[in-house]
Design an enzyme around this catalytic site. Sequence first.
Site, PDB file in Angstrom:
ATOM      1  N   HIS A 193      -8.053   1.849  12.751  1.00 51.50           N
ATOM      2  CA  HIS A 193      -7.404   1.556  11.470  1.00 51.50           C
ATOM      3  C   HIS A 193      -8.197   0.493  10.717  1.00 51.50           C
ATOM      4  O   HIS A 193      -9.073  -0.171  11.265  1.00 51.50           O
ATOM      5  CB  HIS A 193      -5.966   1.062  11.675  1.00 51.50           C
TER       6      HIS A 193
ATOM      7  N   THR B 211       8.118   1.747   9.113  1.00 52.60           N
ATOM      8  CA  THR B 211       7.557   0.474   9.572  1.00 52.60           C
ATOM      9  C   THR B 211       7.156   0.562  11.045  1.00 52.60           C
ATOM     10  O   THR B 211       7.884   1.131  11.860  1.00 52.60           O
ATOM     11  CB  THR B 211       8.598  -0.648   9.388  1.00 52.60           C
TER      12      THR B 211
ATOM     13  N   ARG C 109       0.824  -1.206   0.000  1.00 53.10           N
ATOM     14  CA  ARG C 109       0.000   0.000   0.000  1.00 53.10           C
ATOM     15  C   ARG C 109       0.863   1.263   0.000  1.00 53.10           C
ATOM     16  O   ARG C 109       0.663   2.175  -0.794  1.00 53.10           O
ATOM     17  CB  ARG C 109      -0.918   0.014   1.230  1.00 53.10           C
ATOM     18  N   MET C 110       1.829   1.302   0.913  1.00 56.50           N
ATOM     19  CA  MET C 110       2.659   2.493   1.013  1.00 56.50           C
ATOM     20  C   MET C 110       3.721   2.531  -0.060  1.00 56.50           C
ATOM     21  O   MET C 110       3.979   3.580  -0.653  1.00 56.50           O
ATOM     22  CB  MET C 110       3.307   2.553   2.401  1.00 56.50           C
TER      23      MET C 110
ATOM     24  N   LYS D 192      -4.765  -4.181   9.221  1.00 52.15           N
ATOM     25  CA  LYS D 192      -3.588  -3.782   9.997  1.00 52.15           C
ATOM     26  C   LYS D 192      -3.216  -4.882  10.988  1.00 52.15           C
ATOM     27  O   LYS D 192      -4.072  -5.387  11.717  1.00 52.15           O
ATOM     28  CB  LYS D 192      -3.829  -2.457  10.730  1.00 52.15           C
TER      29      LYS D 192
ATOM     30  N   GLY E  70       1.524   2.095  15.975  1.00 56.06           N
ATOM     31  CA  GLY E  70       2.754   2.758  16.388  1.00 56.06           C
ATOM     32  C   GLY E  70       2.526   4.223  16.708  1.00 56.06           C
ATOM     33  O   GLY E  70       3.170   4.793  17.594  1.00 56.06           O
TER      34      GLY E  70
ATOM     35  N   ARG F 269       9.623  -8.640  -2.642  1.00 55.28           N
ATOM     36  CA  ARG F 269      10.081  -9.966  -2.227  1.00 55.28           C
ATOM     37  C   ARG F 269      10.054 -10.939  -3.406  1.00 55.28           C
ATOM     38  O   ARG F 269       9.308 -10.727  -4.376  1.00 55.28           O
ATOM     39  CB  ARG F 269       9.248 -10.485  -1.069  1.00 55.28           C
TER      40      ARG F 269
END
Length: 262
Positions: free
Chosen positions: A149, A93, A13-14, A153, A159, A36
């Site tokens: 959220h 992250t 997404r980011m 998530k 965070g 990956r």
Amino acid sequence: MSLSLIVTGAKGRMGSTIARLVLDDPDLHLAAVVERPGHTAGLETFGCTVTESLEAALPQHPGAVVVDFTAPEASLAHARAVAATGNPLVMGTTGLTRAQLTELEALAAKAPLFWSPNMSIGINALCRVLPLLERILGAAYDLEIVETHHKAKKDAPSGTALKLAQVLADSRGLDLEAAGTYCRHGIIGARKPEEIGIQTLRGGDVVGDHTVFFFGPGERIEVTHRAHSRENFARGALRAARWLADRKPGRLYSMADMMDGV
């Protein structure tokens, strides 16, 4: 001269949002994207180096700033990789453990590293304002945080919620490990004055909402930040990349460092 960037997790997404914004900015150059193994198909449309490992991209693009929004283990591996080459690394992250942050702090002696659990300029402005509000209101006001959220998530609390709680705990002289209250259920007795409540909601496609409550005698104050899109975080990360490009190794930088003097 444009600033070169390497984006990891380019299908996330980011990562995909950041890569797109880099392409749209004439002052930035998308040098490489990393994903990956087995998941790089389609990334060739970005028109840059495509690779399954950051280690393979770094020698091809010396000095490029790496922007990483992946997962704790992957981010730590990326930090180890740039420690060997000296490339700057911006990390957004969340879910990092204390041990992982300790290793990042050690790796920051070898390469410029920047970490923030929330890249929003607005959230980080709150981190500067909330202690002032807490000091003015005083200990008579109970502190609570609610975060919401999307249902995908993986970490909880966010965070960002933990960062806001830490800022308030520091302002009040509390140890968040002892003061943080993450769940209330059953006959638990009256709320202790030194508690900081941090509650989590998950559902739908909410990008990120955080509300800090100051519950006082006869009144309450609510301070809310709502993220309308992920571009908010992506733009903050790119601002951090520009800032980090001229920094030297020696410490794990944060949004507070970038905003000093503002």
